[in-house]
Write a protein that holds these residues in place. Structure first.
Motif, PDB file in Angstrom:
ATOM      1  N   UNK A   1       0.819  -1.211   0.000  1.00 14.53           N
ATOM      2  CA  UNK A   1       0.000   0.000   0.000  1.00 14.53           C
ATOM      3  C   UNK A   1       0.856   1.264   0.000  1.00 14.53           C
ATOM      4  N   UNK A   2       2.168   1.107   0.239  1.00 19.60           N
ATOM      5  CA  UNK A   2       3.067   2.252   0.267  1.00 19.60           C
ATOM      6  C   UNK A   2       3.954   2.263  -0.968  1.00 19.60           C
ATOM      7  N   UNK A   3       4.460   3.436  -1.286  1.00 14.30           N
ATOM      8  CA  UNK A   3       5.332   3.574  -2.447  1.00 14.30           C
ATOM      9  C   UNK A   3       6.688   2.935  -2.174  1.00 14.30           C
ATOM     10  N   UNK A   4       7.438   2.728  -3.251  1.00 14.76           N
ATOM     11  CA  UNK A   4       8.787   2.179  -3.113  1.00 14.76           C
ATOM     12  C   UNK A   4       9.634   3.080  -2.214  1.00 14.76           C
ATOM     13  N   UNK A   5       9.515   4.395  -2.396  1.00 14.35           N
ATOM     14  CA  UNK A   5      10.306   5.319  -1.586  1.00 14.35           C
ATOM     15  C   UNK A   5       9.935   5.224  -0.115  1.00 14.35           C
ATOM     16  N   UNK A   6       8.627   5.144   0.180  1.00 12.45           N
ATOM     17  CA  UNK A   6       8.211   5.053   1.584  1.00 12.45           C
ATOM     18  C   UNK A   6       8.641   3.737   2.218  1.00 12.45           C
ATOM     19  N   UNK A   7       8.685   2.674   1.436  1.00 13.38           N
ATOM     20  CA  UNK A   7       9.103   1.374   1.973  1.00 13.38           C
ATOM     21  C   UNK A   7      10.599   1.302   2.229  1.00 13.38           C
ATOM     22  N   UNK A   8      11.381   2.021   1.464  1.00 12.59           N
ATOM     23  CA  UNK A   8      12.822   1.868   1.541  1.00 12.59           C
ATOM     24  C   UNK A   8      13.534   3.003   2.276  1.00 12.59           C
ATOM     25  N   UNK A   9      12.864   4.105   2.479  1.00  9.95           N
ATOM     26  CA  UNK A   9      13.555   5.257   3.063  1.00  9.95           C
ATOM     27  C   UNK A   9      13.903   5.006   4.527  1.00  9.95           C
ATOM     28  N   UNK A  10      14.962   5.668   4.947  1.00  9.40           N
ATOM     29  CA  UNK A  10      15.414   5.619   6.327  1.00  9.40           C
ATOM     30  C   UNK A  10      14.879   6.831   7.086  1.00  9.40           C
ATOM     31  N   UNK A  11      14.742   6.704   8.391  1.00  9.92           N
ATOM     32  CA  UNK A  11      14.266   7.804   9.214  1.00  9.92           C
ATOM     33  C   UNK A  11      15.493   8.522   9.784  1.00  9.92           C
TER      34      UNK A  11
END
Length: 468
Positions: A366-376
């Motif tokens: 349900x999330x984009x590739x960027x949201x799944x892979x990004x670091x906080x």
């Protein structure tokens, strides 16, 4: 002597097996907080450790870890018998079968809520249980019960510093894939601990080290595993602390599953070496791959740069005298590097990530590739990334239009094809009813094809040569 040797052999074999209690008791969990993490409802979670800045080693996280691109065989380890085992779970796209089973686990967990640190381990527990969702869910609840009890208040480094100063347990070096190595020196257990059976203090140190590792030493999607190096120098068979070691391995295997890449054992008594060699010949390749009985230091330097290990292990790192903060040397980490640590490496890179950033996330469609892979990233991240010569992602605090190249985290991991397993009971993939059984997690690997490994380094992801 024979009985003692058998106990140690049993301990070595049990290194690879996790266990859980036979049934859940009536321990009450806190009510859900209305949040969600990794596809699971959540309950509030506080910090597990309280570490003053002065106790965090400058090179707990090397700058190389932020840009490290694990290859396919580091993401998923392939064995000669066709079996596979995932090594990196977070901030990466799972294979279809893995993701489908994770989705089913999420649905079956409806009505239950988890600590965020437990929710992010869902895929790890599926792998540990060989795809059995009932066992995975039970293990998650057991670990949650344990964590709520054990970490009712954060572990305080001031209380642990004295025990850590014994040099019994400490982090020393990283392998060529940047996995940190936890050293255990059995001959440094204080005599008084043996006399008073104070082995819980040893377990406490291991647990602290695991929590430190999870907070300061990993980058989700890039570096998620570790090694344990056990030194038995000067110990006879009867002097090896088998019972406390079994407890440590049980704790690490059950509550930190999927984190230990390899157990190295050095200076093993020759009488025990023969018996362990027999034991290794009758266990599966998947089990044998995780145990390396080192007879020559050259074996270690297939995986480590010499300056990452101490001189008594054949390395060039000076003998450690101060064990905490952990005596971690900066890179380079390539096993062929003989030039020692680089003075140009940036210190305190661990400050780049928040606690959430270190934890990572499980993939959600349900999330984009960027949201799944990004670091906080933390508020300090932009400055540190600039010092490291790394691009500043657009979602990093303080990023502006001058930071034009907002990077996509882990493009290799997201796009590279991942080989499908040749066995059906692998990597948290659901097994059919005809394949299932009523074994406990303790027996999860006993149904594998037994192969006699040709090498202690017989896995493609940890050996440059096959069948050496």
């Amino acid at each position: 002597l024979k009985d003692e040797a058998q106990k140690v052999c049993r301990c070595i074999v049990q290194m690879n097996k996790a266990s859980t209690a036979s049934s859940l008791d009536t321990t009450a969990f806190p009510p859900p907080d209305g949040g969600e993490a990794n596809g699971f409802a959540t309950i509030p979670e506080g910090p597990s450790i309280d570490v003053e800045d002065k106790y965090v080693a400058e090179f707990s996280l090397p700058q190389e870890a932020l840009s490290f691109q694990p290859t396919e065989d580091v993401l998923i380890c392939k064995f000669k018998n066709g079996d596979t085992e995932r090594k990196i779970y977070n901030n990466v796209k799972l294979r279809d079968a893995e993701f489908d089973n994770l989705q089913k686990l999420r649905k079956e967990a409806a009505g239950k809520a988890f600590l965020p640190s437990i929710s992010v381990m869902g895929a790890r527990y599926l792998n540990q249980s060989r795809g059995d969702r009932e066992k995975a869910l039970k293990a998650m609840l057991e670990t949650q019960k344990w964590k709520l009890s054990y970490f009712s208040s954060p572990m305080n480094t001031a209380k642990l510093a004295e025990d850590l100063s014994t040099g019994m347990t400490y982090f020393i070096g990283r392998d060529r894939c940047l996995r940190p190595t936890l050293m255990f020196r059995g001959n440094r257990i204080p005599a008084q601990w043996h006399k008073d059976k104070q082995y819980d203090r040893m377990t406490d140190m291991f647990i602290f080290c695991m929590e430190y590792f999870l907070r300061y030493m990993i980058v989700p999607g890039r570096v998620e595993g570790m090694n344990i190096l056990v030194d038995l120098k000067g110990l006879g068979i009867s002097q090896i602390p088998v019972t406390p070691l079994e407890k440590v391995y049980k704790t690490v295997g059950s509550h930190y599953c999927g984190r230990t890449f390899k157990f190295y054992v050095v200076n093993m008594p020759w009488t025990l070496r023969v018996l362990v060699g027999v034991a290794k010949g009758i266990i599966s390749e998947r089990q044998a791959m995780k145990i390396a009985i080192i007879s020559n230091s050259d074996e270690l330097f297939e995986e480590f740069a010499p300056h990452q290990l101490e001189q008594d292990l054949g390395g060039t790192h000076p003998p450690v005298k101060t064990f905490f903060p952990f005596p971690l040397a900066q890179g380079p980490f390539d096993s062929g590097h003989t030039g020692g640590p680089s003075p140009e490496r940036v210190p305190n890179v661990h400050r780049v990530l928040t606690a959430l950033g270190s934890r990572g996330r499980l993939w959600e469609t349900s999330k984009s590739h960027e949201d799944n892979t990004k670091l906080d990233y933390s508020q300090e991240a932009k400055e540190i990334l600039n010092q490291c010569g790394l691009p500043v992602p657009g979602h990093c605090p303080g990023a502006d239009t001058d930071d034009t190249a907002a990077i996509v985290e882990n493009p290799l991991q997201a796009e590279a094809p991942v080989p499908e397993p040749m066995q059906e009971k692998s990597n948290g993939i659901e097994i059919s009813p005809t394949q299932g059984d009523d074994k406990t997690i303790d027996d999860e690997e006993s149904d594998e094809k037994v192969v006699k490994p040709q090498s202690f380094f017989s896995c493609a992801c940890c050996s440059r040569t096959s069948g050496k």
